[in-house]
Design a protein around this motif. Sequence first.
Motif, PDB file in Angstrom:
ATOM      1  N   UNK A 225       0.830  -1.205   0.000  1.00 44.17           N
ATOM      2  CA  UNK A 225       0.000   0.000   0.000  1.00 44.17           C
ATOM      3  C   UNK A 225       0.863   1.254   0.000  1.00 44.17           C
ATOM      4  N   UNK A 226       0.242   2.347  -0.307  1.00 43.57           N
ATOM      5  CA  UNK A 226       0.943   3.626  -0.266  1.00 43.57           C
ATOM      6  C   UNK A 226       0.931   4.129   1.172  1.00 43.57           C
ATOM      7  N   UNK A 227       2.087   4.030   1.829  1.00 40.61           N
ATOM      8  CA  UNK A 227       2.178   4.431   3.233  1.00 40.61           C
ATOM      9  C   UNK A 227       2.607   5.894   3.376  1.00 40.61           C
ATOM     10  N   UNK A 228       2.577   6.650   2.292  1.00 42.16           N
ATOM     11  CA  UNK A 228       3.142   7.998   2.328  1.00 42.16           C
ATOM     12  C   UNK A 228       2.488   8.874   3.392  1.00 42.16           C
ATOM     13  N   UNK A 229       1.160   8.755   3.547  1.00 40.00           N
ATOM     14  CA  UNK A 229       0.473   9.638   4.487  1.00 40.00           C
ATOM     15  C   UNK A 229       0.762   9.266   5.934  1.00 40.00           C
ATOM     16  N   UNK A 230       0.974   7.980   6.202  1.00 34.33           N
ATOM     17  CA  UNK A 230       1.205   7.559   7.581  1.00 34.33           C
ATOM     18  C   UNK A 230       2.682   7.393   7.903  1.00 34.33           C
ATOM     19  N   UNK A 231       3.505   7.325   6.864  1.00 33.76           N
ATOM     20  CA  UNK A 231       4.926   7.123   7.086  1.00 33.76           C
ATOM     21  C   UNK A 231       5.282   5.696   7.421  1.00 33.76           C
ATOM     22  N   UNK A 232       4.326   4.767   7.286  1.00 35.94           N
ATOM     23  CA  UNK A 232       4.576   3.370   7.629  1.00 35.94           C
ATOM     24  C   UNK A 232       4.692   2.524   6.366  1.00 35.94           C
ATOM     25  N   UNK A 233       5.666   1.639   6.368  1.00 37.91           N
ATOM     26  CA  UNK A 233       5.807   0.636   5.336  1.00 37.91           C
ATOM     27  C   UNK A 233       6.570  -0.527   5.950  1.00 37.91           C
ATOM     28  N   UNK A 234       6.525  -1.710   5.349  1.00 33.81           N
ATOM     29  CA  UNK A 234       7.262  -2.835   5.930  1.00 33.81           C
ATOM     30  C   UNK A 234       8.743  -2.504   6.069  1.00 33.81           C
ATOM     31  N   UNK A 235       9.340  -3.023   7.101  1.00 38.47           N
ATOM     32  CA  UNK A 235      10.777  -2.835   7.261  1.00 38.47           C
ATOM     33  C   UNK A 235      11.558  -3.703   6.282  1.00 38.47           C
ATOM     34  N   UNK A 236      10.884  -4.756   5.802  1.00 37.67           N
ATOM     35  CA  UNK A 236      11.497  -5.611   4.786  1.00 37.67           C
ATOM     36  C   UNK A 236      10.373  -6.361   4.080  1.00 37.67           C
ATOM     37  N   UNK A 237      10.536  -6.594   2.786  1.00 35.08           N
ATOM     38  CA  UNK A 237       9.516  -7.296   2.003  1.00 35.08           C
ATOM     39  C   UNK A 237      10.157  -8.476   1.289  1.00 35.08           C
ATOM     40  N   UNK A 238       9.574  -9.664   1.467  1.00 32.91           N
ATOM     41  CA  UNK A 238      10.062 -10.864   0.797  1.00 32.91           C
ATOM     42  C   UNK A 238       8.900 -11.547   0.088  1.00 32.91           C
ATOM     43  N   UNK A 239       9.211 -12.373  -0.882  1.00 29.89           N
ATOM     44  CA  UNK A 239       8.161 -13.068  -1.633  1.00 29.89           C
ATOM     45  C   UNK A 239       7.795 -14.404  -0.999  1.00 29.89           C
ATOM     46  N   UNK A 240       8.784 -15.086  -0.406  1.00 37.38           N
ATOM     47  CA  UNK A 240       8.560 -16.438   0.094  1.00 37.38           C
ATOM     48  C   UNK A 240       9.018 -16.554   1.548  1.00 37.38           C
ATOM     49  N   UNK A 241       8.335 -17.409   2.296  1.00 36.90           N
ATOM     50  CA  UNK A 241       8.598 -17.528   3.723  1.00 36.90           C
ATOM     51  C   UNK A 241      10.010 -18.022   4.015  1.00 36.90           C
ATOM     52  N   UNK A 242      10.583 -18.828   3.139  1.00 38.34           N
ATOM     53  CA  UNK A 242      11.922 -19.355   3.420  1.00 38.34           C
ATOM     54  C   UNK A 242      13.004 -18.282   3.315  1.00 38.34           C
ATOM     55  N   UNK A 243      12.624 -17.072   2.871  1.00 37.63           N
ATOM     56  CA  UNK A 243      13.579 -15.974   2.787  1.00 37.63           C
ATOM     57  C   UNK A 243      13.706 -15.202   4.096  1.00 37.63           C
ATOM     58  N   UNK A 244      12.966 -15.601   5.127  1.00 38.68           N
ATOM     59  CA  UNK A 244      12.992 -14.873   6.399  1.00 38.68           C
ATOM     60  C   UNK A 244      14.397 -14.768   6.997  1.00 38.68           C
ATOM     61  N   UNK A 245      15.206 -15.837   7.038  1.00 35.16           N
ATOM     62  CA  UNK A 245      16.547 -15.686   7.622  1.00 35.16           C
ATOM     63  C   UNK A 245      17.375 -14.594   6.960  1.00 35.16           C
ATOM     64  N   UNK A 246      17.303 -14.478   5.649  1.00 35.05           N
ATOM     65  CA  UNK A 246      18.043 -13.417   4.961  1.00 35.05           C
ATOM     66  C   UNK A 246      17.502 -12.041   5.330  1.00 35.05           C
ATOM     67  N   UNK A 247      16.175 -11.944   5.470  1.00 38.95           N
ATOM     68  CA  UNK A 247      15.574 -10.671   5.863  1.00 38.95           C
ATOM     69  C   UNK A 247      16.009 -10.275   7.269  1.00 38.95           C
ATOM     70  N   UNK A 248      16.055 -11.243   8.172  1.00 42.51           N
ATOM     71  CA  UNK A 248      16.500 -10.958   9.540  1.00 42.51           C
ATOM     72  C   UNK A 248      17.954 -10.502   9.557  1.00 42.51           C
ATOM     73  N   UNK A 249      18.763 -11.130   8.742  1.00 44.28           N
ATOM     74  CA  UNK A 249      20.170 -10.734   8.668  1.00 44.28           C
ATOM     75  C   UNK A 249      20.298  -9.293   8.188  1.00 44.28           C
ATOM     76  N   UNK A 250      19.470  -8.934   7.207  1.00 44.73           N
ATOM     77  CA  UNK A 250      19.507  -7.565   6.699  1.00 44.73           C
ATOM     78  C   UNK A 250      19.052  -6.569   7.762  1.00 44.73           C
ATOM     79  N   UNK A 251      17.990  -6.910   8.506  1.00 43.47           N
ATOM     80  CA  UNK A 251      17.507  -6.013   9.556  1.00 43.47           C
ATOM     81  C   UNK A 251      18.524  -5.887  10.686  1.00 43.47           C
ATOM     82  N   UNK A 252      19.192  -6.980  11.010  1.00 46.66           N
ATOM     83  CA  UNK A 252      20.171  -6.955  12.100  1.00 46.66           C
ATOM     84  C   UNK A 252      21.364  -6.067  11.772  1.00 46.66           C
ATOM     85  N   UNK A 253      21.626  -5.884  10.494  1.00 45.21           N
ATOM     86  CA  UNK A 253      22.789  -5.084  10.091  1.00 45.21           C
ATOM     87  C   UNK A 253      22.480  -3.591  10.036  1.00 45.21           C
ATOM     88  N   UNK A 254      21.212  -3.239  10.227  1.00 42.75           N
ATOM     89  CA  UNK A 254      20.840  -1.822  10.137  1.00 42.75           C
ATOM     90  C   UNK A 254      21.120  -1.095  11.447  1.00 42.75           C
TER      91      UNK A 254
END
Length: 254
Positions: A225-254
Amino acid sequence: MEIRGVLFDVNGTLIDIETDDWGEETLGPLKYFLRYYGVRLGRQELRSRLEAGVRHHLGIIPQPFPELDWTLIWRDVLAQAGVFDHGILSGDDTGPAERRYQISLDLARMHRSLARRRLRAFPKTHEMLDDLSRRYPLAIVTDGQWAFAREELTETGLIGYFRHVTVSGDMGLRKPDTRIFHDALHAIGVDASNAVYVGNDPYRDVHGAQASGMRAILVGDKSLPNWATSGRRPDYHIRHIHEVPNALQALASR
């Protein structure tokens, strides 16, 4: 970010599910089962009474995001049909009350089982959870019925990965109410600032988790969705559930 816990949605995130609550294949067997209790309703009339029960219970639950209890809806259908007015289901003693409760629970579970068209874990879900459960405490926060949500996690072989399961039906409220997220966080002893929530719904999952103080990973091909008005959007977006470990690694590095 230091990640100390990961929380998950269930249906559409971990479990690939399809249901049909109102079709003939679902309500047909239920209407015939009810005849053994003297209730003779056609499919449309049965559906109308169930839908009326849904509207009634949503109207009396004092929550901004109320959750239904299908055992109570089925109890009301039986009561309106006079099933509890005679025989072993009548009276205020413990025995009849327990039998009324049990038949209402059985009907809620029967309704769910007949409505199911598909129920299975998404590919590579078990492997992903096996990996993460060795590194983090995991928990479930799901909108679902206490009468069958945990049983479906057991059936798909997922429940053993989680230290805690919070089901909306236990609390009478649904996501994005922040209390349902904090219930699970408290149970696993993790602060929201150190937790990540994984779900497939941009509003209930992403907005609810972020409002609770967590980071949120959105799973799936749903258009963002367009989160422009609320300033909210997912911190990370993946297509498949098995990609979660990579997403967590990316978030941990921020």
